[in-house]
Design a protein around this motif. Structure first.
Motif, PDB file in Angstrom:
ATOM      1  N   UNK A   1      22.729  65.504  26.032  1.00 18.26           N
ATOM      2  CA  UNK A   1      23.259  64.624  24.990  1.00 18.26           C
ATOM      3  C   UNK A   1      22.825  63.194  25.273  1.00 18.26           C
ATOM      4  N   UNK A   2      22.683  62.457  24.172  1.00 20.14           N
ATOM      5  CA  UNK A   2      22.241  61.063  24.288  1.00 20.14           C
ATOM      6  C   UNK A   2      23.336  60.156  23.739  1.00 20.14           C
ATOM      7  N   UNK A   3      23.744  59.178  24.542  1.00 15.58           N
ATOM      8  CA  UNK A   3      24.777  58.229  24.153  1.00 15.58           C
ATOM      9  C   UNK A   3      24.151  56.851  23.941  1.00 15.58           C
ATOM     10  N   UNK A   4      24.437  56.266  22.756  1.00 17.37           N
ATOM     11  CA  UNK A   4      23.891  54.949  22.477  1.00 17.37           C
ATOM     12  C   UNK A   4      24.946  54.027  21.896  1.00 17.37           C
ATOM     13  N   UNK A   5      24.499  53.061  21.138  1.00 16.84           N
ATOM     14  CA  UNK A   5      25.403  52.077  20.561  1.00 16.84           C
ATOM     15  C   UNK A   5      26.233  52.668  19.427  1.00 16.84           C
ATOM     16  N   UNK A   6      27.357  52.008  19.185  1.00 14.90           N
ATOM     17  CA  UNK A   6      28.205  52.326  18.032  1.00 14.90           C
ATOM     18  C   UNK A   6      28.140  51.131  17.090  1.00 14.90           C
ATOM     19  N   UNK A   7      27.856  51.389  15.848  1.00 17.26           N
ATOM     20  CA  UNK A   7      27.586  50.339  14.868  1.00 17.26           C
ATOM     21  C   UNK A   7      28.529  50.472  13.683  1.00 17.26           C
ATOM     22  N   UNK A   8      29.216  49.372  13.367  1.00 23.20           N
ATOM     23  CA  UNK A   8      30.064  49.329  12.173  1.00 23.20           C
ATOM     24  C   UNK A   8      29.410  48.352  11.193  1.00 23.20           C
ATOM     25  N   UNK A   9      28.624  48.872  10.248  1.00 20.38           N
ATOM     26  CA  UNK A   9      27.889  47.977   9.342  1.00 20.38           C
ATOM     27  C   UNK A   9      28.805  47.258   8.372  1.00 20.38           C
ATOM     28  N   UNK A  10      28.356  46.103   7.919  1.00 21.97           N
ATOM     29  CA  UNK A  10      29.108  45.359   6.909  1.00 21.97           C
ATOM     30  C   UNK A  10      28.990  46.083   5.564  1.00 21.97           C
ATOM     31  N   UNK A  11      30.128  46.293   4.933  1.00 30.45           N
ATOM     32  CA  UNK A  11      30.174  46.935   3.621  1.00 30.45           C
ATOM     33  C   UNK A  11      30.859  45.973   2.651  1.00 30.45           C
ATOM     34  N   UNK A  12      30.215  45.602   1.565  1.00 30.96           N
ATOM     35  CA  UNK A  12      30.852  44.688   0.607  1.00 30.96           C
ATOM     36  C   UNK A  12      32.088  45.313  -0.027  1.00 30.96           C
ATOM     37  N   UNK A  13      33.057  44.485  -0.346  1.00 35.29           N
ATOM     38  CA  UNK A  13      34.279  44.945  -1.000  1.00 35.29           C
ATOM     39  C   UNK A  13      33.997  45.198  -2.476  1.00 35.29           C
ATOM     40  N   UNK A  14      33.990  46.445  -2.861  1.00 39.68           N
ATOM     41  CA  UNK A  14      33.762  46.814  -4.253  1.00 39.68           C
ATOM     42  C   UNK A  14      34.722  47.925  -4.642  1.00 39.68           C
ATOM     43  N   UNK A  15      35.092  47.957  -5.904  1.00 36.08           N
ATOM     44  CA  UNK A  15      35.971  49.001  -6.430  1.00 36.08           C
ATOM     45  C   UNK A  15      35.093  50.133  -6.963  1.00 36.08           C
ATOM     46  N   UNK A  16      35.224  51.326  -6.376  1.00 41.13           N
ATOM     47  CA  UNK A  16      34.381  52.450  -6.780  1.00 41.13           C
ATOM     48  C   UNK A  16      34.593  52.816  -8.242  1.00 41.13           C
ATOM     49  N   UNK A  17      35.829  52.738  -8.724  1.00 36.16           N
ATOM     50  CA  UNK A  17      36.103  53.063 -10.124  1.00 36.16           C
ATOM     51  C   UNK A  17      35.468  52.037 -11.043  1.00 36.16           C
ATOM     52  N   UNK A  18      35.534  50.765 -10.669  1.00 40.94           N
ATOM     53  CA  UNK A  18      34.864  49.722 -11.467  1.00 40.94           C
ATOM     54  C   UNK A  18      33.360  49.992 -11.513  1.00 40.94           C
ATOM     55  N   UNK A  19      32.778  50.349 -10.352  1.00 37.99           N
ATOM     56  CA  UNK A  19      31.347  50.654 -10.306  1.00 37.99           C
ATOM     57  C   UNK A  19      30.999  51.840 -11.189  1.00 37.99           C
ATOM     58  N   UNK A  20      31.861  52.853 -11.178  1.00 39.92           N
ATOM     59  CA  UNK A  20      31.636  54.044 -11.988  1.00 39.92           C
ATOM     60  C   UNK A  20      31.637  53.699 -13.474  1.00 39.92           C
ATOM     61  N   UNK A  21      32.640  52.930 -13.901  1.00 42.13           N
ATOM     62  CA  UNK A  21      32.740  52.531 -15.305  1.00 42.13           C
ATOM     63  C   UNK A  21      31.574  51.617 -15.687  1.00 42.13           C
ATOM     64  N   UNK A  22      31.178  50.740 -14.777  1.00 39.16           N
ATOM     65  CA  UNK A  22      30.060  49.844 -15.062  1.00 39.16           C
ATOM     66  C   UNK A  22      28.746  50.629 -15.182  1.00 39.16           C
ATOM     67  N   UNK A  23      28.607  51.692 -14.390  1.00 36.01           N
ATOM     68  CA  UNK A  23      27.426  52.552 -14.504  1.00 36.01           C
ATOM     69  C   UNK A  23      27.407  53.239 -15.867  1.00 36.01           C
ATOM     70  N   UNK A  24      28.570  53.690 -16.324  1.00 32.96           N
ATOM     71  CA  UNK A  24      28.689  54.280 -17.664  1.00 32.96           C
ATOM     72  C   UNK A  24      28.214  53.289 -18.722  1.00 32.96           C
ATOM     73  N   UNK A  25      28.640  52.048 -18.590  1.00 35.97           N
ATOM     74  CA  UNK A  25      28.220  51.003 -19.528  1.00 35.97           C
ATOM     75  C   UNK A  25      26.707  50.832 -19.501  1.00 35.97           C
ATOM     76  N   UNK A  26      26.120  50.760 -18.304  1.00 30.85           N
ATOM     77  CA  UNK A  26      24.675  50.555 -18.192  1.00 30.85           C
ATOM     78  C   UNK A  26      23.896  51.717 -18.792  1.00 30.85           C
ATOM     79  N   UNK A  27      24.453  52.919 -18.682  1.00 29.26           N
ATOM     80  CA  UNK A  27      23.787  54.092 -19.263  1.00 29.26           C
ATOM     81  C   UNK A  27      23.797  54.020 -20.786  1.00 29.26           C
TER      82      UNK A  27
END
Length: 334
Positions: free
Chosen positions: A273-299
């Motif tokens: 087994x290989x052990x390396x770094x642990x990384x917690x990437x930055x994730x922007x604060x976004x509302x998944x439901x808002x994104x879903x509805x906005x995708x519907x609009x764009x479609x």
């Protein structure tokens, strides 16, 4: 500006209404629910910013409304979507899309013939964490996928018209479908149990795809609320814990190396087994439901099909139907 009429203001409808209202390019034109007390709740929030109806057909016949959002029980989806399409409306609908894949195919063909958009709210694929995971997979950061383990459980909300698998596992199936570009499993096995309900309240679904396997746990009868996804790759491994407020996505630089070859002695053969770094990437604060509805609009605006449209829904429904058969076969053995 696209005018949307919302059918259903029960469990999930208020969330849909809030995110439609928050989109500057959409107008929450009307809210419909047959229960007056629900409409009274909506009126206390939106007052005169929208209209209120108890008969959904008034939304369908209103020429000012271009799209319909449906937040009703799954058993009502087929008829509501069909009537909306025949009325010339684009459709946003909650998951699961329909009760059967045959119904979904019929609605897809109808929407295609009328040049209308259907968007199914497979909300998790619009989560910013999933966008990041998809990027990590597409750029070969984690290597080849070995397995995907998904847990989605809590105490309630027990529904009578669908099982926990149809209600909860559909999220994880949509995630796998999205991450793997529509790859379909060639082996499906499921087992479940009916507690407090005519449908299964606890389900375990095992899937085998070309190159990896997946296990999905769905439960309405759990003391803990779990929303966790583990993806093991040949290069890195990922944990997406949606209940962790301090860091939902963790990337582990861990893996396994096999030391072997023609000149290696048997006792020298090793899996390390290989052990390396642990990384917690930055994730922007976004509302998944808002994104879903906005995708519907764009479609709608672009006349392009949704990434969570009928084609994806049909793939997921066929998996769920085969899983139902698998569960029924085991139940018949008891």
């Amino acid at each position: 500006m696209i005018n949307i009429g919302l059918i259903g203001y029960g469990y999930w409808g208020p969330n849909v209404a809030r995110n439609i209202h928050a989109n500057v390019n959409l107008k929450l034109f009307a809210i419909c629910d047959y229960q007056v007390q629900r409409l009274d709740k909506a009126k206390s929030i939106y007052i005169e910013q929208t209209t209120y109806e108890t008969d959904y057909k008034r939304l369908l016949t209103n020429p000012e409304i271009q799209a319909i959002a449906i937040a009703a029980e799954t058993s009502a989806h087929f008829q509501l979507v069909k009537e909306s399409l025949l009325a010339g409306k684009h459709v946003y609908v909650e998951k699961p899309f329909t009760s059967t894949s045959e119904e979904a195919i019929e609605l897809k063909e109808l929407a295609d013939s009328l040049n209308l958009i259907i968007h199914i709210d497979h909300i998790m694929i619009f989560h910013p964490v999933l966008t990041k995971i998809k990027s990590l997979i597409d750029t070969d950061e984690i290597g080849d996928i070995l397995y995907i383990d998904a847990m989605r459980m809590n105490l309630g909300q027990i529904k009578k018209d669908v099982s926990a698998m149809w209600d909860l596992a559909v999220h994880d199936l949509s995630i796998i479908d999205y991450l793997c570009d529509g790859k379909e499993p060639f082996y499906i096995n499921a087992i479940g149990e009916k507690f407090y309900n005519p449908k299964e309240s606890v389900c375990f679904l095992t899937l085998k795809y070309a190159g990896f396997i997946s296990n999905i746990q769905s439960s309405w009868v759990s003391p803990l609320k779990e929303r966790k996804l583990i993806i093991a790759g040949t290069k890195k491994m990922i944990v997406f814990d949606d209940m962790n407020t301090f860091g939902k996505l963790t990337v582990y630089d861990k893996g396994v190396s096999v030391i072997s070859g023609a000149d290696v002695e048997y006792e020298d053969y090793a899996v390390k087994t290989r052990e390396g770094d642990v990384w917690i990437p930055y994730i922007p604060q976004e509302d998944a439901l808002f994104n879903s509805i906005n995708h519907f609009l764009s479609c709608i605006l672009s006349s392009k099909p949704s990434i969570s449209g009928p084609l994806q829904a049909i793939r997921l429904l066929k998996i769920l139907e085969k899983a139902d058969i698998s569960m029924a076969e085991k139940e018949s053995l008891v």
